[in-house]
Design a protein around this motif. Structure first.
Motif, PDB file in Angstrom:
ATOM      1  N   ALA A   1       0.828  -1.218   0.000  1.00 24.59           N
ATOM      2  CA  ALA A   1       0.000   0.000   0.000  1.00 24.59           C
ATOM      3  C   ALA A   1       0.853   1.254   0.000  1.00 24.59           C
ATOM      4  CB  ALA A   1      -0.934  -0.013   1.204  1.00 24.59           C
ATOM      5  N   SER A   2       1.929   1.261   0.773  1.00 24.64           N
ATOM      6  CA  SER A   2       2.763   2.458   0.874  1.00 24.64           C
ATOM      7  C   SER A   2       3.779   2.562  -0.266  1.00 24.64           C
ATOM      8  CB  SER A   2       3.492   2.483   2.223  1.00 24.64           C
ATOM      9  OG  SER A   2       4.276   1.301   2.389  1.00 24.64           O
ATOM     10  N   PHE A   3       4.326   1.445  -0.715  1.00 28.55           N
ATOM     11  CA  PHE A   3       5.365   1.471  -1.754  1.00 28.55           C
ATOM     12  C   PHE A   3       4.771   1.574  -3.149  1.00 28.55           C
ATOM     13  CE2 PHE A   3       8.602  -0.972  -4.363  1.00 28.55           C
ATOM     14  CZ  PHE A   3       9.537   0.049  -4.362  1.00 28.55           C
ATOM     15  N   ARG A   4       3.584   1.010  -3.330  1.00 32.65           N
ATOM     16  CA  ARG A   4       2.881   1.029  -4.624  1.00 32.65           C
ATOM     17  C   ARG A   4       3.803   0.563  -5.762  1.00 32.65           C
ATOM     18  NH1 ARG A   4      -0.322   6.555  -5.268  1.00 32.65           N
ATOM     19  NH2 ARG A   4      -1.246   5.305  -6.937  1.00 32.65           N
ATOM     20  N   PRO A   5       4.196  -0.696  -5.718  1.00 31.77           N
ATOM     21  CA  PRO A   5       5.141  -1.214  -6.726  1.00 31.77           C
ATOM     22  C   PRO A   5       4.518  -1.282  -8.118  1.00 31.77           C
ATOM     23  CG  PRO A   5       4.236  -3.017  -5.446  1.00 31.77           C
ATOM     24  CD  PRO A   5       3.742  -1.746  -4.791  1.00 31.77           C
ATOM     25  N   ASP A   6       5.400  -1.271  -9.114  1.00 32.41           N
ATOM     26  CA  ASP A   6       4.967  -1.498 -10.500  1.00 32.41           C
ATOM     27  C   ASP A   6       4.919  -2.984 -10.817  1.00 32.41           C
ATOM     28  OD1 ASP A   6       4.898   1.308 -11.261  1.00 32.41           O
ATOM     29  OD2 ASP A   6       7.077   1.231 -11.094  1.00 32.41           O
ATOM     30  N   VAL A   7       5.697  -3.758 -10.080  1.00 32.91           N
ATOM     31  CA  VAL A   7       5.744  -5.191 -10.307  1.00 32.91           C
ATOM     32  C   VAL A   7       6.150  -5.882  -9.010  1.00 32.91           C
ATOM     33  CG1 VAL A   7       8.134  -5.074 -11.113  1.00 32.91           C
ATOM     34  CG2 VAL A   7       6.729  -7.028 -11.766  1.00 32.91           C
ATOM     35  N   LEU A   8       5.616  -7.078  -8.802  1.00 29.98           N
ATOM     36  CA  LEU A   8       5.954  -7.879  -7.628  1.00 29.98           C
ATOM     37  C   LEU A   8       6.784  -9.080  -8.077  1.00 29.98           C
ATOM     38  CD1 LEU A   8       5.662  -8.808  -4.657  1.00 29.98           C
ATOM     39  CD2 LEU A   8       3.469  -9.858  -5.305  1.00 29.98           C
ATOM     40  N   VAL A   9       7.956  -9.239  -7.467  1.00 32.34           N
ATOM     41  CA  VAL A   9       8.792 -10.419  -7.695  1.00 32.34           C
ATOM     42  C   VAL A   9       8.672 -11.273  -6.445  1.00 32.34           C
ATOM     43  CG1 VAL A   9      11.117 -11.281  -8.124  1.00 32.34           C
ATOM     44  CG2 VAL A   9      10.350  -9.156  -9.208  1.00 32.34           C
ATOM     45  N   LEU A  10       8.172 -12.483  -6.609  1.00 31.42           N
ATOM     46  CA  LEU A  10       7.692 -13.257  -5.463  1.00 31.42           C
ATOM     47  C   LEU A  10       8.293 -14.653  -5.429  1.00 31.42           C
ATOM     48  CD1 LEU A  10       5.575 -13.615  -3.128  1.00 31.42           C
ATOM     49  CD2 LEU A  10       3.951 -14.317  -4.911  1.00 31.42           C
ATOM     50  N   ASP A  11       8.953 -14.957  -4.310  1.00 29.25           N
ATOM     51  CA  ASP A  11       9.415 -16.331  -4.083  1.00 29.25           C
ATOM     52  C   ASP A  11       8.223 -17.179  -3.655  1.00 29.25           C
ATOM     53  OD1 ASP A  11      11.064 -18.537  -3.679  1.00 29.25           O
ATOM     54  OD2 ASP A  11      11.478 -17.982  -1.597  1.00 29.25           O
ATOM     55  N   LEU A  12       8.196 -18.437  -4.075  1.00 30.36           N
ATOM     56  CA  LEU A  12       7.057 -19.288  -3.708  1.00 30.36           C
ATOM     57  C   LEU A  12       7.208 -19.917  -2.332  1.00 30.36           C
ATOM     58  CD1 LEU A  12       6.045 -21.226  -6.954  1.00 30.36           C
ATOM     59  CD2 LEU A  12       4.930 -19.265  -5.877  1.00 30.36           C
ATOM     60  N   MET A  13       8.453 -20.282  -1.975  1.00 28.93           N
ATOM     61  CA  MET A  13       8.669 -21.008  -0.715  1.00 28.93           C
ATOM     62  C   MET A  13       9.029 -20.015   0.384  1.00 28.93           C
ATOM     63  SD  MET A  13      10.698 -24.337  -2.220  1.00 28.93           S
ATOM     64  CE  MET A  13      10.627 -25.203  -0.655  1.00 28.93           C
ATOM     65  N   LEU A  14       8.001 -19.472   1.033  1.00 24.46           N
ATOM     66  CA  LEU A  14       8.194 -18.459   2.072  1.00 24.46           C
ATOM     67  C   LEU A  14       7.772 -19.014   3.425  1.00 24.46           C
ATOM     68  CD1 LEU A  14       6.646 -15.385   0.216  1.00 24.46           C
ATOM     69  CD2 LEU A  14       9.078 -15.750   0.666  1.00 24.46           C
ATOM     70  N   PRO A  15       8.372 -18.530   4.508  1.00 21.67           N
ATOM     71  CA  PRO A  15       7.877 -18.896   5.831  1.00 21.67           C
ATOM     72  C   PRO A  15       6.543 -18.210   6.083  1.00 21.67           C
ATOM     73  CG  PRO A  15       9.571 -17.211   6.008  1.00 21.67           C
ATOM     74  CD  PRO A  15       9.523 -17.619   4.558  1.00 21.67           C
ATOM     75  N   GLY A  16       5.703 -18.806   6.888  1.00 17.67           N
ATOM     76  CA  GLY A  16       4.395 -18.207   7.132  1.00 17.67           C
ATOM     77  C   GLY A  16       3.498 -18.369   5.923  1.00 17.67           C
ATOM     78  N   MET A  17       2.930 -17.273   5.439  1.00 16.73           N
ATOM     79  CA  MET A  17       2.046 -17.335   4.277  1.00 16.73           C
ATOM     80  C   MET A  17       2.828 -17.770   3.035  1.00 16.73           C
ATOM     81  SD  MET A  17      -0.204 -14.290   2.459  1.00 16.73           S
ATOM     82  CE  MET A  17      -1.428 -14.185   3.756  1.00 16.73           C
ATOM     83  N   PRO A  18       2.452 -18.873   2.396  1.00 20.08           N
ATOM     84  CA  PRO A  18       3.171 -19.323   1.192  1.00 20.08           C
ATOM     85  C   PRO A  18       3.038 -18.324   0.048  1.00 20.08           C
ATOM     86  CG  PRO A  18       1.742 -21.055   2.090  1.00 20.08           C
ATOM     87  CD  PRO A  18       1.375 -19.785   2.791  1.00 20.08           C
ATOM     88  N   GLY A  19       4.025 -18.369  -0.852  1.00 19.50           N
ATOM     89  CA  GLY A  19       3.994 -17.455  -1.984  1.00 19.50           C
ATOM     90  C   GLY A  19       2.739 -17.591  -2.836  1.00 19.50           C
ATOM     91  N   LEU A  20       2.229 -18.813  -2.988  1.00 21.67           N
ATOM     92  CA  LEU A  20       1.012 -19.003  -3.783  1.00 21.67           C
ATOM     93  C   LEU A  20      -0.158 -18.244  -3.168  1.00 21.67           C
ATOM     94  CD1 LEU A  20       1.162 -22.795  -4.695  1.00 21.67           C
ATOM     95  CD2 LEU A  20       1.530 -20.846  -6.218  1.00 21.67           C
TER      96      LEU A  20
END
Length: 229
Positions: free
Chosen positions: A42-61
């Motif tokens: 919300a604050s950064f307002r990115p143009d694109v998100l680069v997302l790893d799938l295997m994350l701790p907590g909430m999974p990337g999917l």
């Protein structure tokens, strides 16, 4: 300069990708978890998100699905999972593109620039009217708005670009390779999974299935065509 939000929990990968993208001219903000990344959006307002799938907590999917609930933000999945099933699952969650680790900054930069070009440059419409009706489906080519039964349909950039490409030539059969090059600017056959996954998502959002297509018809052994109602 584009703003890139990178969600990656591996310190060495995060630092390397961050540095590499900055050297390519991008403004980068990083997050370690999906929850942190969603808060920063919300604050950064990115143009694109680069997302790893295997994350701790909430999974990337789940992060990808959460983003897709409310935005058309381009999402590029970066994953160590390179087999067909994992890639397709990632794409069906709403990702616009994917890169398999190890990530080379120049490759990721090229993918980022490609998704942003798609976002800024809609498919040429030629002499077609601004607004077209195909049964219950209405496509506003100039406004980049799609509605079904009078209700707006929120499409990711790749889904919208695919629909505009197919519907610009009703009845014409496009091969997967042709769609791959037109929509994703990819030139090698391995990425036809992008096309099939995007068609599946698009059909779901348009309320149709592979067995009962209303607009997007599979041409066995070749590709897809748009069937105007």
């Amino acid at each position: 300069m584009s703003r890139v939000l990178l969600i990656e929990d591996d310190d060495s990968v995060r630092r390397a990708v961050d540095l590499g993208l900055r050297r390519q001219g991008h403004e980068v903000l990083t997050a370690v978890t999906g929850e942190e990344g969603l808060r920063l959006m919300a604050s950064f307002r990115p143009d694109v998100l680069v997302l790893d799938l295997m994350l701790p907590g909430m999974p990337g999917l789940d992060v990808c699905r959460k983003v897709r609930e409310s935005t058309q933000l381009p999402v590029i999945v970066v994953t160590a999972k390179g087999d067909d099933v994992d890639v397709v699952v990632g794409l069906e969650a709403g990702a616009d593109d994917y890169v398999v680790k190890p990530v080379r900054a120049r490759v990721l930069d090229a993918r980022i620039r490609a998704v942003l070009r798609r976002a800024d440059a809609p498919v040429p419409t030629g002499a077609r009217p601004r607004v077209e009706s195909h049964g219950a489906l209405v496509i506003d080519r100039a406004g980049l708005v799609v509605a079904r039964h009078g209700e707006p349909v929120l499409l990711a950039r790749s889904e919208l670009s695919l629909l505009l490409t197919l519907s610009a030539s009703p009845g014409r059969v496009f091969s997967r390779q042709q769609l791959l090059e037109a929509v994703w600017e990819h030139s090698y056959h391995g990425d036809i999974r992008l096309v099939d996954a995007c068609v599946k998502r698009l059909r779901s959002k348009l309320g149709e299935t592979r067995t009962e297509p209303q607009c997007i018809e599979t041409v066995r052994g070749f590709g897809y065509r748009f069937r105007s109602a």
